[in-house]
Design a protein around this motif. Structure first.
Motif, PDB file in Angstrom:
ATOM      1  N   CYS A  36       5.860 -14.751   0.362  1.00 24.83           N
ATOM      2  CA  CYS A  36       5.979 -13.982  -0.879  1.00 24.83           C
ATOM      3  C   CYS A  36       4.632 -13.902  -1.592  1.00 24.83           C
ATOM      4  O   CYS A  36       4.245 -12.842  -2.095  1.00 24.83           O
ATOM      5  CB  CYS A  36       7.032 -14.620  -1.784  1.00 24.83           C
ATOM      6  N   ALA A  37       3.903 -15.023  -1.651  1.00 24.15           N
ATOM      7  CA  ALA A  37       2.609 -15.027  -2.324  1.00 24.15           C
ATOM      8  C   ALA A  37       1.595 -14.177  -1.577  1.00 24.15           C
ATOM      9  O   ALA A  37       0.802 -13.450  -2.186  1.00 24.15           O
ATOM     10  CB  ALA A  37       2.107 -16.463  -2.466  1.00 24.15           C
ATOM     11  N   THR A  38       1.605 -14.250  -0.256  1.00 23.44           N
ATOM     12  CA  THR A  38       0.673 -13.449   0.548  1.00 23.44           C
ATOM     13  C   THR A  38       0.943 -11.969   0.359  1.00 23.44           C
ATOM     14  O   THR A  38       0.019 -11.176   0.111  1.00 23.44           O
ATOM     15  CB  THR A  38       0.812 -13.811   2.036  1.00 23.44           C
ATOM     16  N   ALA A  39       2.203 -11.584   0.472  1.00 21.58           N
ATOM     17  CA  ALA A  39       2.560 -10.165   0.345  1.00 21.58           C
ATOM     18  C   ALA A  39       2.235  -9.642  -1.049  1.00 21.58           C
ATOM     19  O   ALA A  39       1.753  -8.511  -1.205  1.00 21.58           O
ATOM     20  CB  ALA A  39       4.041  -9.984   0.653  1.00 21.58           C
ATOM     21  N   ALA A  40       2.493 -10.458  -2.072  1.00 23.01           N
ATOM     22  CA  ALA A  40       2.204 -10.031  -3.435  1.00 23.01           C
ATOM     23  C   ALA A  40       0.714  -9.787  -3.632  1.00 23.01           C
ATOM     24  O   ALA A  40       0.314  -8.803  -4.273  1.00 23.01           O
ATOM     25  CB  ALA A  40       2.703 -11.078  -4.421  1.00 23.01           C
ATOM     26  N   ALA A  41      -0.117 -10.681  -3.090  1.00 24.26           N
ATOM     27  CA  ALA A  41      -1.564 -10.509  -3.227  1.00 24.26           C
ATOM     28  C   ALA A  41      -2.052  -9.275  -2.471  1.00 24.26           C
ATOM     29  O   ALA A  41      -2.901  -8.525  -2.969  1.00 24.26           O
ATOM     30  CB  ALA A  41      -2.283 -11.759  -2.722  1.00 24.26           C
ATOM     31  N   LEU A  42      -1.524  -9.053  -1.287  1.00 23.47           N
ATOM     32  CA  LEU A  42      -1.908  -7.870  -0.516  1.00 23.47           C
ATOM     33  C   LEU A  42      -1.517  -6.584  -1.236  1.00 23.47           C
ATOM     34  O   LEU A  42      -2.258  -5.602  -1.246  1.00 23.47           O
ATOM     35  CB  LEU A  42      -1.237  -7.913   0.863  1.00 23.47           C
ATOM     36  N   ALA A  43      -0.332  -6.583  -1.852  1.00 24.76           N
ATOM     37  CA  ALA A  43       0.187  -5.377  -2.492  1.00 24.76           C
ATOM     38  C   ALA A  43      -0.500  -5.056  -3.807  1.00 24.76           C
ATOM     39  O   ALA A  43      -0.220  -4.015  -4.416  1.00 24.76           O
ATOM     40  CB  ALA A  43       1.693  -5.524  -2.715  1.00 24.76           C
ATOM     41  N   GLU A  44      -1.415  -5.919  -4.261  1.00 25.19           N
ATOM     42  CA  GLU A  44      -2.179  -5.593  -5.467  1.00 25.19           C
ATOM     43  C   GLU A  44      -3.092  -4.392  -5.240  1.00 25.19           C
ATOM     44  O   GLU A  44      -3.541  -3.760  -6.205  1.00 25.19           O
ATOM     45  CB  GLU A  44      -2.989  -6.796  -5.928  1.00 25.19           C
ATOM     46  N   ASP A  45      -3.367  -4.076  -3.993  1.00 19.44           N
ATOM     47  CA  ASP A  45      -4.075  -2.835  -3.652  1.00 19.44           C
ATOM     48  C   ASP A  45      -3.017  -1.736  -3.546  1.00 19.44           C
ATOM     49  O   ASP A  45      -2.219  -1.729  -2.610  1.00 19.44           O
ATOM     50  CB  ASP A  45      -4.804  -2.992  -2.318  1.00 19.44           C
ATOM     51  N   PRO A  46      -2.970  -0.794  -4.478  1.00 21.76           N
ATOM     52  CA  PRO A  46      -1.895   0.206  -4.468  1.00 21.76           C
ATOM     53  C   PRO A  46      -1.915   1.133  -3.265  1.00 21.76           C
ATOM     54  O   PRO A  46      -0.907   1.787  -2.962  1.00 21.76           O
ATOM     55  CB  PRO A  46      -2.138   0.982  -5.771  1.00 21.76           C
ATOM     56  N   ASP A  47      -3.055   1.190  -2.577  1.00 17.49           N
ATOM     57  CA  ASP A  47      -3.163   2.071  -1.417  1.00 17.49           C
ATOM     58  C   ASP A  47      -2.787   1.368  -0.115  1.00 17.49           C
ATOM     59  O   ASP A  47      -2.836   1.979   0.954  1.00 17.49           O
ATOM     60  CB  ASP A  47      -4.589   2.613  -1.308  1.00 17.49           C
ATOM     61  N   ARG A  48      -2.445   0.087  -0.205  1.00 16.44           N
ATOM     62  CA  ARG A  48      -2.124  -0.689   0.995  1.00 16.44           C
ATOM     63  C   ARG A  48      -0.607  -0.802   1.126  1.00 16.44           C
ATOM     64  O   ARG A  48       0.072  -1.222   0.197  1.00 16.44           O
ATOM     65  CB  ARG A  48      -2.752  -2.080   0.933  1.00 16.44           C
ATOM     66  N   ARG A  49      -0.083  -0.418   2.280  1.00 15.12           N
ATOM     67  CA  ARG A  49       1.353  -0.501   2.534  1.00 15.12           C
ATOM     68  C   ARG A  49       1.642  -1.830   3.221  1.00 15.12           C
ATOM     69  O   ARG A  49       1.109  -2.109   4.295  1.00 15.12           O
ATOM     70  CB  ARG A  49       1.820   0.667   3.406  1.00 15.12           C
ATOM     71  N   VAL A  50       2.501  -2.637   2.579  1.00 12.89           N
ATOM     72  CA  VAL A  50       2.795  -3.989   3.044  1.00 12.89           C
ATOM     73  C   VAL A  50       4.268  -4.073   3.414  1.00 12.89           C
ATOM     74  O   VAL A  50       5.142  -3.711   2.616  1.00 12.89           O
ATOM     75  CB  VAL A  50       2.470  -5.032   1.959  1.00 12.89           C
ATOM     76  N   LEU A  51       4.530  -4.551   4.610  1.00  9.78           N
ATOM     77  CA  LEU A  51       5.901  -4.734   5.102  1.00  9.78           C
ATOM     78  C   LEU A  51       6.134  -6.211   5.336  1.00  9.78           C
ATOM     79  O   LEU A  51       5.378  -6.869   6.045  1.00  9.78           O
ATOM     80  CB  LEU A  51       6.098  -3.962   6.407  1.00  9.78           C
ATOM     81  N   VAL A  52       7.182  -6.761   4.725  1.00 12.07           N
ATOM     82  CA  VAL A  52       7.568  -8.153   4.925  1.00 12.07           C
ATOM     83  C   VAL A  52       8.830  -8.171   5.786  1.00 12.07           C
ATOM     84  O   VAL A  52       9.812  -7.483   5.480  1.00 12.07           O
ATOM     85  CB  VAL A  52       7.836  -8.863   3.587  1.00 12.07           C
ATOM     86  N   VAL A  53       8.800  -8.961   6.853  1.00 13.57           N
ATOM     87  CA  VAL A  53       9.942  -9.067   7.768  1.00 13.57           C
ATOM     88  C   VAL A  53      10.521 -10.472   7.644  1.00 13.57           C
ATOM     89  O   VAL A  53       9.821 -11.463   7.857  1.00 13.57           O
ATOM     90  CB  VAL A  53       9.526  -8.781   9.226  1.00 13.57           C
ATOM     91  N   GLU A  54      11.810 -10.557   7.320  1.00 12.41           N
ATOM     92  CA  GLU A  54      12.479 -11.834   7.064  1.00 12.41           C
ATOM     93  C   GLU A  54      13.769 -11.927   7.880  1.00 12.41           C
ATOM     94  O   GLU A  54      14.548 -10.973   7.937  1.00 12.41           O
ATOM     95  CB  GLU A  54      12.786 -11.960   5.569  1.00 12.41           C
ATOM     96  N   ALA A  55      13.970 -13.101   8.518  1.00 14.01           N
ATOM     97  CA  ALA A  55      15.168 -13.290   9.331  1.00 14.01           C
ATOM     98  C   ALA A  55      16.423 -13.427   8.487  1.00 14.01           C
ATOM     99  O   ALA A  55      17.515 -13.024   8.905  1.00 14.01           O
ATOM    100  CB  ALA A  55      15.001 -14.533  10.205  1.00 14.01           C
ATOM    101  N   GLY A  56      16.301 -14.011   7.301  1.00 15.72           N
ATOM    102  CA  GLY A  56      17.457 -14.202   6.431  1.00 15.72           C
ATOM    103  C   GLY A  56      17.717 -12.981   5.578  1.00 15.72           C
ATOM    104  O   GLY A  56      17.301 -11.862   5.893  1.00 15.72           O
ATOM    105  N   SER A  57      18.418 -13.200   4.473  1.00 22.06           N
ATOM    106  CA  SER A  57      18.819 -12.098   3.610  1.00 22.06           C
ATOM    107  C   SER A  57      18.376 -12.359   2.178  1.00 22.06           C
ATOM    108  O   SER A  57      17.805 -13.407   1.863  1.00 22.06           O
ATOM    109  CB  SER A  57      20.344 -11.935   3.656  1.00 22.06           C
ATOM    110  N   TRP A  58      18.618 -11.395   1.308  1.00 22.52           N
ATOM    111  CA  TRP A  58      18.444 -11.620  -0.120  1.00 22.52           C
ATOM    112  C   TRP A  58      19.543 -12.561  -0.582  1.00 22.52           C
ATOM    113  O   TRP A  58      20.701 -12.422  -0.207  1.00 22.52           O
ATOM    114  CB  TRP A  58      18.519 -10.310  -0.891  1.00 22.52           C
TER     115      TRP A  58
END
Length: 542
Positions: A36-58
């Motif tokens: 979650c922390a990695t994806a959040a930091a990456l997504a601070e660039d609005p032009d970067r598309r970030v996909l998180v893949v998770e085995a579990g659910s919300w």
């Protein structure tokens, strides 16, 4: 035993060819604390598309929001996974390690402790990995995370109650053994005790999912759930995507334009690398996997802090056992929580956290966690008498174990071999930790509170270091703080100092498996800070 095809029952037809999935600039594997922390930091660039893949659910379990609810959610198979951990060297006890499953990972089921750790241990990391991993670098990450979650010093939290008589006596007892009280254990260094910082706000748990909200709102971050990653896809010497398997056995291939970042955790990242052909070649061939990169250290170097609990009987009427043991008391606590978000259910398991130095250099090497509750033999329910507990453990273990893939099917649990104080230095440190906890109980400030020691009691005589170490080895347990299975730094390490997988471009690891040592007595805060630092560096091209 011949491994079954990905996600299919024995005797089932061969799985269909993977279908084409999504394309993103960066794919992050695992939505736990680090992910979650990695994806959040990456997504601070609005032009970067970030996909998180998770085995579990919300998560949908309302008990997750209740800080003390972890005593139930930790055993809920929908959001908690069990990993049998055999001893690294037999004979020895078999542990069961637990990890959170779903978006938020182990921050859904942990004790909510948020311990930054010890400055000298981070500086030791920096000596090994470079200045980018120093105490000051992590401090900036902590500041950013604590504003986002948020994390407050417990005395300023409205739901926090003043310390009970037992906790006040413990604070005084620690002072008598030269462990002073501080208002905020996050900001201090050296031996100290204070209220335990926690990921709790207004009496409710805050998991790492909070960090994802800005990116989800901005629309450049997406989370896919219910997809277990089989392997990283490699073209030539570059990571280009991932292959996942769904619950029905169907497979999907997602493409990454720039990077793939593994944040599956200390237990699951090494098997994922092995299923991708990165690991010890002989081990890979035994699993039927063609080697892509020879990396014999994948899965090795596992380190885990091993804790032991000291329990004491205290004067009747003191502590929380009486309130939490009866139906009437529990109902009252539940009503108080529902109405005011306060009371015993609104806090984590250990109200006090102490960093203790046993060497005389004011550089803490032990962690003590203290509470005015004691449990029965199951460890899950309050004892039938008033009591207190102190969990004690060494911060920097030396013994090592391993984690390796058991199959090409990602839903087979990995083979975990847990370290059990094999190194003499760990046995000595375990004895010191037990001695420190007992010294608190014996302090004059506790003389009007403590009646007698319940555990370990007479089975471990004062001064018998061998018996103390044996008690910790056989009666203690791993505390779900494992690190080191894809450690960075050094010529034969899996990762370089930038957390890049050696031999494959565009592939990073950004979870606790990357750390060769523990910098803290708690790992949730460290995991999120590591993810934030890694995500920021990848985003900035460093």
């Amino acid at each position: 035993m011949t491994p079954r095809p990905f996600g299919l029952r024995a005797g089932s037809p061969d799985p269909p060819e993977p279908v084409r999935g999504l394309t993103a600039d960066v794919i992050v594997i695992g939505a736990g604390a680090a992910g979650c922390a990695t994806a959040a930091a990456l997504a601070e660039d609005p032009d970067r598309r970030v996909l998180v893949v998770e085995a579990g659910s919300w998560n949908r379990n309302p008990l997750v929001a209740v800080p003390k609810g972890f005593v139930r959610t930790m055993f809920d198979p929908r959001i908690s996974l069990e990993y049998p951990a055999l001893p690294a060297q037999e004979p020895g006890p078999v542990d069961v390690w637990r990890r959170g499953r779903g978006v938020g990972g182990s921050t859904l089921i942990n004790g909510t402790m948020y311990l930054r750790g010890e400055s000298h241990l981070y500086d030791g990391l920096a000596d090994h990995l470079g200045p980018g991993w120093s105490w000051s670098a992590f401090g900036l990450a902590f500041d950013r995370l604590e504003a986002a979650l948020p994390v407050a010093a417990p005395p300023s939290e409205p739901s926090s109650e003043p310390p009970s008589e037992v906790l006040q006596s413990l604070i005084a007892g620690l002072g008598e053994i030269r462990v002073p009280f501080v208002q905020d254990v996050r900001a201090a260094v050296g031996s100290r005790v204070g209220r335990t910082p926690a990921t709790i706000r207004a009496g409710m748990r805050r998991s790492a999912t909070t960090l994802l909200r800005p990116g989800l709102r901005a629309g450049n971050l997406r989370v896919l759930t219910g997809q277990t990653t089989v392997r990283v896809l490699v073209a030539g010497d570059r990571a280009v995507g991932v292959e996942t398997v769904l619950a029905d056995g169907s497979r999907v291939r997602h493409s990454a334009r720039l990077q793939v970042v593994l944040t599956a955790g200390t237990v699951e990242t090494p098997p994922l690398l092995e299923r991708s052909g990165i690991g010890d070649p002989d081990r890979l061939r035994h699993l039927g996997i063609d080697p892509v990169v020879s990396a014999p250290r994948v899965g090795e170097g596992l380190k885990e802090q091993r804790g032991a609990t000291v329990k004491a009987r205290i004067r009747p009427g003191l502590g929380l056992n009486g309130r939490l043991r009866t139906t009437r008391g529990l109902l009252g606590a539940a009503v108080q929580y529902l109405v005011t978000r306060s009371g015993p259910l609104a806090s984590g398991p250990y109200p006090l956290a102490a960093s203790v130095d046993s060497t005389g250099g004011n550089r803490p090497d032990l962690q003590l966690l203290l509470t005015d509750v004691s449990t029965d033999g199951t460890g899950l329910a309050p004892a039938d008498h008033a009591g207190l507990m102190i969990q004690a453990y060494a911060l920097s273990p030396y013994s090592t174990g391993s984690v390796h893939a058991a199959s090409t099917d990602p839903r087979w649990r990995p083979h975990v071999r847990a370290p059990l104080l094999e190194d003499p230095r760990d046995r000595a440190a375990a004895a010191h930790a037990l001695k420190a906890a007992r010294a608190v109980l014996a302090a004059p400030a506790l003389s009007e509170v403590v009646i007698e020691e319940d555990l370990p009691g007479a089975t471990v005589a004062d001064g018998d270091d061998e018996a103390a170490a044996d008690f910790v080895r056989t009666s203690g347990g791993g505390i779900y703080h494992a690190v080191g299975t894809c450690a960075a730094g050094g010529p034969d390490a899996v990762l370089d100092e930038h957390l890049r997988v050696r031999g494959i471009d565009g592939l990073h690891v950004a979870d606790l498996s990357a750390l060769p040592t523990h910098p803290s007595g708690g790992t949730a805060a460290v995991s999120m800070a590591l993810g934030h630092l890694a995500g920021t560096r990848i985003r900035e091209g460093r």
